[in-house]
Design an enzyme around this catalytic site. Structure first.
Site, PDB file in Angstrom:
ATOM      1  N   TYR A   1      46.447  -2.108  31.700  1.00 36.00           N
ATOM      2  CA  TYR A   1      47.219  -2.815  33.045  1.00 36.00           C
ATOM      3  C   TYR A   1      46.549  -3.637  33.768  1.00 36.00           C
ATOM      4  CZ  TYR A   1      50.839  -2.536  36.764  1.00 36.00           C
ATOM      5  OH  TYR A   1      51.799  -3.045  37.739  1.00 36.00           O
TER       6      TYR A   1
ATOM      7  N   SER B   1      44.555   3.655  28.994  1.00 36.45           N
ATOM      8  CA  SER B   1      45.365   3.768  29.969  1.00 36.45           C
ATOM      9  C   SER B   1      46.622   2.974  29.798  1.00 36.45           C
ATOM     10  CB  SER B   1      44.663   2.773  31.127  1.00 36.45           C
ATOM     11  OG  SER B   1      45.348   2.890  32.452  1.00 36.45           O
ATOM     12  N   GLN B   2      47.206   1.931  30.086  1.00 39.68           N
ATOM     13  CA  GLN B   2      48.496   1.501  29.637  1.00 39.68           C
ATOM     14  C   GLN B   2      48.461   1.238  28.040  1.00 39.68           C
ATOM     15  OE1 GLN B   2      51.203  -2.159  31.203  1.00 39.68           O
ATOM     16  NE2 GLN B   2      49.402  -3.004  29.677  1.00 39.68           N
TER      17      GLN B   2
ATOM     18  N   ASP C   1      39.891  11.465  37.164  1.00 34.76           N
ATOM     19  CA  ASP C   1      40.706  10.342  37.005  1.00 34.76           C
ATOM     20  C   ASP C   1      41.474  10.026  37.993  1.00 34.76           C
ATOM     21  OD1 ASP C   1      42.194   8.016  36.107  1.00 34.76           O
ATOM     22  OD2 ASP C   1      42.280   8.575  34.063  1.00 34.76           O
TER      23      ASP C   1
ATOM     24  N   HIS D   1      38.483   6.854  35.304  1.00 33.96           N
ATOM     25  CA  HIS D   1      39.391   6.291  34.588  1.00 33.96           C
ATOM     26  C   HIS D   1      38.828   5.584  33.297  1.00 33.96           C
ATOM     27  CE1 HIS D   1      43.446   5.099  33.564  1.00 33.96           C
ATOM     28  NE2 HIS D   1      43.337   3.870  33.723  1.00 33.96           N
TER      29      HIS D   1
END
Length: 334
Positions: free
Chosen positions: A96, A187-188, A275, A305
């Protein structure tokens, strides 16, 4: 970030029963059919090689391919110089707020013998704009709430479509073995890889899904203390205190839990128990719903994360080799 989600024993069996929208499959089938039709009318993909790169062991191509609505999406294609094609190929989606960046930032996979497509994120990366003609709500605090009034105009409809089109497009490049295309992201990017594992079907061979975002979105909005999920909570807290269901009914079309139930390829997940951005229960929810029987999750007990960082990459390389998807594996015939 302290351990604030469930204990690991509970996470391993956490499998929330959430219903997909009734028209979920029709929505995505229609979306992709329209995108493919637009691509046929758009300029074809281009893969010009960069001639002034200082790199000596990899050939770099500055790619453009038609994504959502035939709009051009940028990517880097890195191919090990002198390697015998066709090669297993990594399609890499970005986290992101980021884009494809510089080609010199993406050398690991080509060093390991793979072709590597690094896909820009529309509106996030500088090389791919997001010219959506339909305005979203007046207040937009980030990409999570861009087009939040309905799934047809939501930002992630466009980004997920770009991700599928990237995997479809790279299969036609002469350096690529179309039977060994692997999607990956953090992540994204992990959420996008999960979506493509469902929507592209057997056009991809496997998915590497790290600390995935866009999974069990409602729980993410309730628990996350950093990253994009709080955008949803802030939007609801300020603008829609009395009608949160309309927001989550839009986001349901982009939730990884619903893609996981439809996934048709092997997958390696990772989850980090500390996270603050993607709570571990959201990642385990997607993993536990993942439909393909060949799946594995690596748990980073004290990971934030960043997950397992370089250690996770070692897991990925070995996992792919074990499934004949490495550079020394058998080439596909399709």
């Amino acid at each position: 970030m302290p351990l604030t989600d469930m204990p690991l024993e509970q996470l391993r069996s956490y499998r929330p029963e959430t219903a997909a929208p009734e028209d979920f499959e029709d929505f995505w089938a229609g979306t992709l059919s329209t995108a493919r039709e637009a691509a046929r009318a758009a300029p074809p993909p281009t893969f010009p090689r960069i001639t002034d790169s200082p790199l000596r062991t990899v050939d770099v191509h500055d790619v453009r391919f038609p994504g959502w609505d035939g709009q051009p999406v940028a990517a880097w294609l890195l191919v090990p110089r002198g390697a015998d094609a066709p090669l297993p190929t990594i399609v890499n989606y970005i986290g992101y707020g980021g884009g494809r960046g510089l080609h010199t930032e993406h050398l690991l996979w080509s060093a390991a013998g793979y072709a590597h497509l690094v896909v820009d994120s529309r509106g996030q990366g500088h090389a791919t704009p997001d010219p959506d003609p339909v305005p979203g709500p007046h207040y937009v605090g980030g990409f999570m709430t861009r087009g939040i009034d309905g799934p047809e105009h939501h930002y992630y409809r466009r980004l997920i479509t770009d991700a599928v089109r990237a995997a479809e497009t790279v299969r036609g490049h002469p350096a690529v073995d179309p039977a060994r295309v692997i999607v990956t992201g953090h992540s994204q990017g992990g959420g996008l890889a999960l979506a493509v594992a469902a929507l592209a079907g057997t056009e991809v061979a496997a998915a590497l899904i790290d600390v995935p975002f866009l999974c069990h979105i409602r729980r993410g909005a309730e628990l996350a203390v950093a990253g994009p999920y709080p955008e949803i909570a802030h939007y609801l807290g300020v603008h829609m205190r009395d009608d949160p269901e309309s927001v989550f009914s839009t986001l349901d079309y982009f939730d990884g839990l619903h893609f996981a139930r439809r996934a048709a390829v092997p997958a390696l997940f990772s989850v980090a128990l500390m996270d603050p951005v993607c709570p571990p229960s959201t990642g385990f929810a997607a993993y536990n719903h993942y439909a393909h029987s060949d799946k594995e999750v690596v748990v980073w007990q004290f990971g934030d994360h960043g997950g397992g960082r370089g250690s996770q990459t070692l897991h990925q390389l070995r996992w792919l080799e074990g499934r004949g998807l490495g550079p020394d594996g058998a080439q596909g015939t399709t």
